[in-house]
Scaffold this motif. Sequence first.
Motif, PDB file in Angstrom:
ATOM      1  N   GLN A 137       7.031   3.300   1.320  1.00  0.00           N
ATOM      2  CA  GLN A 137       7.876   3.946   2.248  1.00  0.00           C
ATOM      3  C   GLN A 137       7.606   3.810   3.590  1.00  0.00           C
ATOM      4  O   GLN A 137       8.723   4.088   4.520  1.00  0.00           O
ATOM      5  N   ILE A 138       6.653   3.228   4.023  1.00  0.00           N
ATOM      6  CA  ILE A 138       6.531   2.770   5.463  1.00  0.00           C
ATOM      7  C   ILE A 138       6.733   1.397   5.711  1.00  0.00           C
ATOM      8  O   ILE A 138       6.243   0.531   4.890  1.00  0.00           O
TER       9      ILE A 138
ATOM     10  N   SER B  77       3.600  -1.249   6.488  1.00  0.00           N
ATOM     11  CA  SER B  77       2.416  -1.162   5.342  1.00  0.00           C
ATOM     12  C   SER B  77       2.030  -2.386   4.886  1.00  0.00           C
ATOM     13  O   SER B  77       2.675  -3.150   4.614  1.00  0.00           O
TER      14      SER B  77
ATOM     15  N   ASP C 209       0.856  -1.001   0.193  1.00  0.00           N
ATOM     16  CA  ASP C 209      -0.206   0.045  -0.122  1.00  0.00           C
ATOM     17  C   ASP C 209       0.893   1.152   0.121  1.00  0.00           C
ATOM     18  O   ASP C 209       0.492   2.182  -0.908  1.00  0.00           O
ATOM     19  N   ARG C 210       1.957   1.451   0.974  1.00  0.00           N
ATOM     20  CA  ARG C 210       2.700   2.597   1.096  1.00  0.00           C
ATOM     21  C   ARG C 210       3.960   2.018   1.106  1.00  0.00           C
ATOM     22  O   ARG C 210       4.616   1.908   2.539  1.00  0.00           O
TER      23      ARG C 210
END
Length: 99
Positions: free
Chosen positions: A52-53, A56, A49-50
């Motif tokens: 960069q996290i 996630s 989903d994200r």
Amino acid sequence: MAPACHVFPASELEAQIQVAGDGRLRKGGRIDLSACELFSMVQYECQIDRPQISDSPVRCWPVQRWFRRCQDKKGSFMVETTAWEGSKAKNDAGGGVDT
């Protein structure tokens, strides 16, 4: 490095399998793709989903793939028929062909 793949529409698959990987016609007569043994395999397409996290969520969806094992004079060979099976089902139901 693998050789480049020849791209063609699913509607041409039956004609394309009549030629072996070396460019010569297959021996033993015309191959009827619909008479070849049918196999399937499920793979998964996943997306973070994200990205960069670090924690996630990852979401995955099944992708059904179809193959036929055919026979010529030299032995058996496998052909992926996923798009062809879909277009064949549409034709059998009276619909159009998508590639």
